[in-house]
Design a protein around this motif. Structure first.
Motif, PDB file in Angstrom:
ATOM      1  N   GLN A 100       0.843  -1.189   0.000  1.00  0.00           N
ATOM      2  CA  GLN A 100       0.000   0.000   0.000  1.00  0.00           C
ATOM      3  C   GLN A 100       0.881   1.244   0.000  1.00  0.00           C
ATOM      4  N   ALA A 101       0.296   2.359  -0.389  1.00  0.00           N
ATOM      5  CA  ALA A 101       1.059   3.617  -0.416  1.00  0.00           C
ATOM      6  C   ALA A 101       1.616   3.951   0.960  1.00  0.00           C
ATOM      7  N   ASN A 102       0.852   3.645   1.998  1.00  0.00           N
ATOM      8  CA  ASN A 102       1.300   3.956   3.354  1.00  0.00           C
ATOM      9  C   ASN A 102       2.520   3.143   3.769  1.00  0.00           C
ATOM     10  N   ASP A 103       2.766   2.006   3.099  1.00  0.00           N
ATOM     11  CA  ASP A 103       3.971   1.233   3.401  1.00  0.00           C
ATOM     12  C   ASP A 103       5.215   2.055   3.091  1.00  0.00           C
ATOM     13  N   PHE A 104       5.187   2.718   1.952  1.00  0.00           N
ATOM     14  CA  PHE A 104       6.308   3.568   1.576  1.00  0.00           C
ATOM     15  C   PHE A 104       6.487   4.685   2.604  1.00  0.00           C
ATOM     16  N   GLY A 105       5.369   5.262   3.024  1.00  0.00           N
ATOM     17  CA  GLY A 105       5.431   6.323   4.029  1.00  0.00           C
ATOM     18  C   GLY A 105       5.987   5.833   5.343  1.00  0.00           C
ATOM     19  N   ALA A 106       5.584   4.623   5.753  1.00  0.00           N
ATOM     20  CA  ALA A 106       6.054   4.082   7.032  1.00  0.00           C
ATOM     21  C   ALA A 106       7.540   3.791   7.002  1.00  0.00           C
ATOM     22  N   ILE A 107       8.041   3.262   5.875  1.00  0.00           N
ATOM     23  CA  ILE A 107       9.474   2.967   5.745  1.00  0.00           C
ATOM     24  C   ILE A 107      10.288   4.258   5.828  1.00  0.00           C
ATOM     25  N   VAL A 108       9.896   5.250   5.050  1.00  0.00           N
ATOM     26  CA  VAL A 108      10.655   6.507   5.028  1.00  0.00           C
ATOM     27  C   VAL A 108      10.543   7.215   6.375  1.00  0.00           C
ATOM     28  N   ALA A 109       9.363   7.193   6.985  1.00  0.00           N
ATOM     29  CA  ALA A 109       9.193   7.837   8.287  1.00  0.00           C
ATOM     30  C   ALA A 109      10.093   7.196   9.333  1.00  0.00           C
ATOM     31  N   SER A 110      10.178   5.862   9.333  1.00  0.00           N
ATOM     32  CA  SER A 110      11.019   5.164  10.310  1.00  0.00           C
ATOM     33  C   SER A 110      12.495   5.450  10.077  1.00  0.00           C
ATOM     34  N   ALA A 111      12.929   5.347   8.828  1.00  0.00           N
ATOM     35  CA  ALA A 111      14.341   5.617   8.521  1.00  0.00           C
ATOM     36  C   ALA A 111      14.698   7.058   8.837  1.00  0.00           C
ATOM     37  N   ALA A 112      13.787   7.972   8.541  1.00  0.00           N
ATOM     38  CA  ALA A 112      14.023   9.384   8.829  1.00  0.00           C
ATOM     39  C   ALA A 112      14.060   9.644  10.338  1.00  0.00           C
TER      40      ALA A 112
END
Length: 447
Positions: A100-112
């Motif tokens: 899902q689109a939110n998966d990309f958001g969750a990955i970047v949010a965590s790494a950031a």
């Protein structure tokens, strides 16, 4: 590189493949990463680590913790918007694999969120202080006892590599460190190479390094699982970036460019009128003058401009990412996303103004000088005590010092590199205040 591998849910120690379509939507793996980072002691210490103004006592100046939270918020927006467009372009990722689109958001949010977790006390001057101890200080005595890459790790002590150590290093009762998903570890690693060769090309991924020699095998395991593209042959480990690392970098670039500028204005180091002057071209399509002039305080006016500028740069970074997605996936895209921005000149002007008025201000310089003195004293005392103990000629003073150090210090490790790096890692975990308190204790100033 392909998105199916790059979005890996694997964690350290997994024996079975984790499939996205089998994930519990109420406790998604990528979101677990965020939780594990934010509850870690290493993340909490960022509340007392320098962002712009070292040891500032003012309420509105950012620490590494508030900066990291803001970068994470911007990163989530970048990731979600990119996710929507990637799934439109590659529908099988959603239809077959369940992403899902939110998966990309969750990955970047965590790494950031974790992007600064490895930074030592006193900001980048802390990194330089550790490195200088080995390149020009007493630590130069270790040069001939270490491999070239081990010594370079110390001479260019790198917060990014230290962050990877925090995320992956096993310790008693905590195998695999924070046990983050490999997708998040990949997005976290902006410089997927070892310390040598140093800056072999002008590619953005070669600017620094991303893992110590002690953590090389851990990174190679991550890179293999993600399918990162090797960029060098032979014994020099080097890979193309995980595509989402470009979004983590963009989030950081946006925040430190705009928000550090905002801090400088609120501190009175930069005149308020510069805010509208320098941001006007970035926000010209979104600003509503009547809303701006209705605000009665400097903080509110500058905050309004900051919000519009961040929104504008987020949208542009997403457009740039998608324009160059193919090059990013094959590893040939060689610059930061914002280097392709139509607002590059304005961004550079803001950074130049911040350097002159904030980063080189008297307050910052004076406290960085103090930071050098503190870190040098801690390194010299702790490394001497550890090595003297290992060599069985510790003084009574050395034995007392060892009693103050945690069990994570590798006092009995036969490898000098591991002993010394463990001391550097311990010091890097100290907050600014704890580093100063430790220094005062060593100097007999707390009696």
């Amino acid at each position: 590189m392909n998105w199916e591998q790059l979005l890996s849910l694997k964690r350290y120690g997994d024996t079975n493949k984790r499939l996205r379509k089998e994930q519990d939507e109420t406790r998604l793996g990528f979101e677990v990463d965020y939780d594990r980072i934010i509850f870690s002691s290493e993340f909490r210490s960022l509340q007392d680590k320098t962002q712009v103004i070292p040891l500032s006592q003012t309420d509105f100046v950012h620490t590494r913790l508030t900066h990291s939270l803001e970068v994470s918020v911007v990163g989530r927006s970048l990731g979600r918007q990119v996710g929507l467009r990637v799934l439109e372009k590659h529908p099988h990722l959603q239809e077959v694999h369940g992403y899902q689109a939110n998966d990309f958001g969750a990955i970047v949010a965590s790494a950031a969120l974790a992007h600064d977790i490895g930074n030592p006390p006193f900001g980048h001057s802390g990194e330089k202080a550790i490195g200088q101890y080995f390149s020009k200080g007493k630590g130069i005595a270790f040069k001939n006892q270490l491999t070239l890459k081990e010594y370079q790790d110390l001479c260019d002590f790198e917060g990014n590599a230290n962050g990877f150590k925090i995320a992956t290093q096993s310790r008693e009762g905590r195998a695999g460190g924070l046990r983050l998903s490999y997708a998040t570890l990949g997005a976290f690693t902006k410089y997927p190479k070892e310390s040598l060769p140093k800056k072999p090309t002008t590619h953005i991924a070669d600017k620094k390094y991303g893992f110590f020699q002690s953590d090389k095998e851990a990174f190679l395991d991550v890179a293999k699982d993600l399918g990162l593209k090797p960029t060098r042959t032979g014994n020099d480990a080097s890979f193309a970036r995980h595509p989402l690392a470009f979004l983590v970098e963009a989030a950081d670039d946006i925040c430190y460019t705009i928000i550090d500028f905002e801090d400088g204005i609120n501190l009175g180091l930069i005149p308020e009128e510069f805010a509208l002057e320098y941001l006007s071209k970035i926000i010209r399509s979104t600003i509503k003058p009547e809303n701006y002039y209705a605000l009665s305080t400097r903080e509110d006016r500058v905050g309004y401009l900051r919000a519009l500028a961040i929104g504008s740069l987020i949208n542009e970074a997403v457009d740039i990412f998608m324009k160059y997605e193919a090059a990013i996936l094959d590893g040939s895209f060689s610059t930061a996303l914002l280097d392709k921005s139509q607002y590059e000149a304005q961004i550079n002007d803001i950074i130049k103004l911040s350097v002159e008025n904030i980063y080189q201000s008297k307050e910052v310089v004076e406290k960085e000088i103090s930071g050098y003195e503190v870190i040098t004293k801690l390194l010299d005392t702790y490394i001497s005590a550890v090595n003297n103990c290992y060599e069985n000629h510790a003084s009574n003073y050395d034995k007392l010092i060892l009693k103050t150090l945690p069990k994570s210090i590798k006092v009995n490790d036969d490898k000098l590199y591991n002993r010394v790096l463990s001391v550097c890692h311990f010091i890097s975990l100290l907050s600014d205040s704890n580093a100063i308190l430790s220094y005062k204790r060593l100097m007999g100033m707390t009696l």
